[in-house]
Design a protein around this motif. Structure first.
Motif, mmCIF file in Angstrom:
data_model
loop_
_atom_site.group_PDB
_atom_site.id
_atom_site.type_symbol
_atom_site.label_atom_id
_atom_site.label_comp_id
_atom_site.label_asym_id
_atom_site.label_seq_id
_atom_site.Cartn_x
_atom_site.Cartn_y
_atom_site.Cartn_z
ATOM 1 N N GLY A 222 23.613 5.200 81.756
ATOM 2 C CA GLY A 222 23.258 4.083 80.896
ATOM 3 C C GLY A 222 23.096 2.766 81.637
ATOM 4 O O GLY A 222 23.399 1.697 81.097
ATOM 5 N N ILE A 223 22.617 2.829 82.885
ATOM 6 C CA ILE A 223 22.466 1.635 83.722
ATOM 7 C C ILE A 223 20.983 1.412 84.000
ATOM 8 O O ILE A 223 20.292 2.322 84.478
ATOM 9 C CB ILE A 223 23.226 1.804 85.056
ATOM 10 C CG1 ILE A 223 24.718 2.017 84.785
ATOM 11 C CG2 ILE A 223 23.022 0.585 85.953
ATOM 12 C CD1 ILE A 223 25.500 2.443 86.016
ATOM 13 N N ALA A 224 20.507 0.223 83.712
ATOM 14 C CA ALA A 224 19.094 -0.088 83.940
ATOM 15 C C ALA A 224 18.788 -0.087 85.433
ATOM 16 O O ALA A 224 19.537 -0.667 86.233
ATOM 17 C CB ALA A 224 18.763 -1.447 83.337
ATOM 18 N N GLY A 225 17.675 0.525 85.803
ATOM 19 C CA GLY A 225 17.321 0.665 87.206
ATOM 20 C C GLY A 225 17.007 -0.635 87.905
ATOM 21 O O GLY A 225 17.089 -0.726 89.129
ATOM 22 N N GLU A 226 16.659 -1.679 87.125
ATOM 23 C CA GLU A 226 16.323 -2.962 87.757
ATOM 24 C C GLU A 226 17.557 -3.819 88.038
ATOM 25 O O GLU A 226 17.430 -4.899 88.635
ATOM 26 C CB GLU A 226 15.335 -3.745 86.890
ATOM 27 C CG GLU A 226 15.837 -4.138 85.525
ATOM 28 C CD GLU A 226 15.513 -3.089 84.450
ATOM 29 O OE1 GLU A 226 15.532 -3.448 83.261
ATOM 30 O OE2 GLU A 226 15.230 -1.930 84.819
ATOM 31 N N ARG A 227 18.706 -3.366 87.645
ATOM 32 C CA ARG A 227 19.929 -4.117 87.955
ATOM 33 C C ARG A 227 20.270 -3.979 89.435
ATOM 34 O O ARG A 227 19.806 -3.059 90.110
ATOM 35 C CB ARG A 227 21.101 -3.633 87.094
ATOM 36 C CG ARG A 227 20.883 -3.844 85.609
ATOM 37 C CD ARG A 227 22.127 -3.551 84.817
ATOM 38 N NE ARG A 227 23.139 -4.580 84.984
ATOM 39 C CZ ARG A 227 24.347 -4.535 84.420
ATOM 40 N NH1 ARG A 227 24.693 -3.497 83.669
ATOM 41 N NH2 ARG A 227 25.212 -5.505 84.611
ATOM 42 N N ARG A 228 21.087 -4.910 89.934
ATOM 43 C CA ARG A 228 21.499 -4.887 91.329
ATOM 44 C C ARG A 228 22.995 -4.617 91.411
ATOM 45 O O ARG A 228 23.735 -4.862 90.451
ATOM 46 C CB ARG A 228 21.129 -6.200 92.021
ATOM 47 C CG ARG A 228 19.633 -6.357 92.214
ATOM 48 C CD ARG A 228 19.238 -7.700 92.795
ATOM 49 N NE ARG A 228 17.829 -7.720 93.179
ATOM 50 C CZ ARG A 228 16.812 -7.883 92.349
ATOM 51 N NH1 ARG A 228 17.037 -8.043 91.049
ATOM 52 N NH2 ARG A 228 15.564 -7.880 92.789
ATOM 53 N N ALA A 229 23.422 -4.149 92.570
ATOM 54 C CA ALA A 229 24.799 -3.687 92.728
ATOM 55 C C ALA A 229 25.818 -4.756 92.359
ATOM 56 O O ALA A 229 26.832 -4.465 91.707
ATOM 57 C CB ALA A 229 25.026 -3.220 94.165
ATOM 58 N N GLU A 230 25.577 -6.017 92.763
ATOM 59 C CA GLU A 230 26.579 -7.061 92.535
ATOM 60 C C GLU A 230 26.745 -7.413 91.058
ATOM 61 O O GLU A 230 27.684 -8.115 90.680
ATOM 62 C CB GLU A 230 26.240 -8.318 93.329
ATOM 63 C CG GLU A 230 24.963 -9.016 92.935
ATOM 64 C CD GLU A 230 23.779 -8.572 93.780
ATOM 65 O OE1 GLU A 230 22.810 -9.349 93.887
ATOM 66 O OE2 GLU A 230 23.831 -7.458 94.344
ATOM 67 N N GLU A 231 25.850 -6.901 90.205
ATOM 68 C CA GLU A 231 25.950 -7.165 88.768
ATOM 69 C C GLU A 231 26.849 -6.172 88.041
ATOM 70 O O GLU A 231 27.296 -6.447 86.924
ATOM 71 C CB GLU A 231 24.553 -7.129 88.130
ATOM 72 C CG GLU A 231 23.577 -8.139 88.699
ATOM 73 C CD GLU A 231 22.170 -7.945 88.156
ATOM 74 O OE1 GLU A 231 21.293 -8.714 88.554
ATOM 75 O OE2 GLU A 231 21.961 -7.014 87.343
ATOM 76 N N LEU A 232 27.101 -5.025 88.646
ATOM 77 C CA LEU A 232 27.807 -3.953 87.939
ATOM 78 C C LEU A 232 29.319 -4.117 88.006
ATOM 79 O O LEU A 232 29.875 -4.396 89.065
ATOM 80 C CB LEU A 232 27.457 -2.590 88.548
ATOM 81 C CG LEU A 232 26.012 -2.109 88.487
ATOM 82 C CD1 LEU A 232 25.943 -0.659 88.951
ATOM 83 C CD2 LEU A 232 25.428 -2.260 87.095
ATOM 84 N N PRO A 233 30.014 -3.894 86.892
ATOM 85 C CA PRO A 233 31.479 -3.879 86.927
ATOM 86 C C PRO A 233 31.973 -2.605 87.592
ATOM 87 O O PRO A 233 31.219 -1.641 87.781
ATOM 88 C CB PRO A 233 31.859 -3.911 85.446
ATOM 89 C CG PRO A 233 30.711 -3.250 84.757
ATOM 90 C CD PRO A 233 29.485 -3.659 85.536
#
Length: 282
Positions: A254-265
């Motif tokens: 459920g993680i959008a592919g355009e997100r970047r690593a530093e945004e993820l909890p």
């Protein structure tokens, strides 16, 4: 020097460096803490050490060693590579018979879990050049340690305790916070050390969670975080390509592919690691 130290026959801490020729060596990442008050404050950070078997890495002149031996711990094992420091610490061994073992050994090759009975802790002013790899090794075995109280360069301390979407958030923060509660317990200026380093230092108190991931899941997390933060400017659909099937993996979690690593909890990385393990990618 207080009467108690006179009775113990210990050289005053400020005089140990000169007596034993302990000039700090850059190759060993040495910066000595000779302020007894600061050493005593650090020795308070692990909490109640009654009955604990404590590992200290890089004791050097023995300032923190002396402070720890003032606590009701079961035994202190100090691992030191510098032969000059071994001679200085012999005084402390003699003053505390049966309570301190000093080993001349490379800490990277020392198996604390095998050598120390439980309950066990690490309390150390870590040599700058091996602090991070030592920490990752202890995190892999977090279930075996009650607490880690560790001094690092301040930037490393920030990297351990950083929150998502902040400057220092990265692989080390995810690995550490995934298995433990992490907090900065004390900050120290360069002038607290001899010789003064170019940066501030900080003591991080790391308390492992009651439930720990199995080794195979930890390995999967190492793979995921290495890929995600190895190319941190890329979107995750690109940085996770090395794991194979990145798009499907991200969709499954459920993680959008355009997100970047530093945004993820940390919880999102946990989901990714479990998904990688489930498909046989540990």
């Amino acid at each position: 020097m207080s009467e108690s130290k006179q009775e113990l026959g210990l050289t005053p801490l400020a005089g140990v460096v000169g007596k034993y020729g302990l000039d700090a060596r850059k190759a060993l990442g040495q910066h000595f803490l000779l302020d007894e008050t600061l050493c005593a404050r650090i020795a308070l950070l692990p909490g109640d050490l009654t009955g604990r078997h404590v590992l200290e890495v890089g004791p050097g002149p023995g300032g923190l060693t002396r402070a720890l031996l003032g606590k009701p711990l079961a035994h202190l094992t100090a691992v030191e590579l510098d032969e000059r420091a071994i001679a200085a610490l012999a005084e402390v061994v003699a003053a505390h018979p049966g309570r301190l073992t000093v080993l001349r050994q490379d800490a990277m090759k020392f198996d604390g879990v095998a050598q120390l009975p439980a309950p066990r802790q690490v309390v150390a002013n870590l040599p700058y050049n091996v602090g991070t790899p030592l920490l990752i090794g202890w995190l892999r075995e977090a279930a075996s340690w009650e607490r880690l109280t560790l001094m690092f360069q301040e930037e490393v301390a920030f990297r351990i305790t950083a929150a998502p979407q902040t400057e220092h958030y990265g692989r080390l923060a995810v690995l550490a916070q995934w298995v433990a509660d992490c907090m900065v317990g004390l900050r120290l200026p360069p002038g607290a050390f001899r010789p003064p380093p170019r940066v501030h230092s900080a003591v991080v108190v790391i308390t492992p969670h009651a439930e720990q991931p199995p080794p195979e899941l930890f390995r999967a997390m190492e793979r995921v975080t290495a890929a995600a933060f190895g190319q941190r400017r890329k979107m995750l659909r690109g940085s996770l390509k090395s794991l194979g099937g990145a798009e499907a993996l991200l969709e499954q979690c459920g993680i959008a592919g355009e997100r970047r690593a530093e945004e993820l909890p940390v919880s999102a990385f946990d989901a990714l690691a479990r998904a990688v393990l489930a498909r046989g990618g540990a």
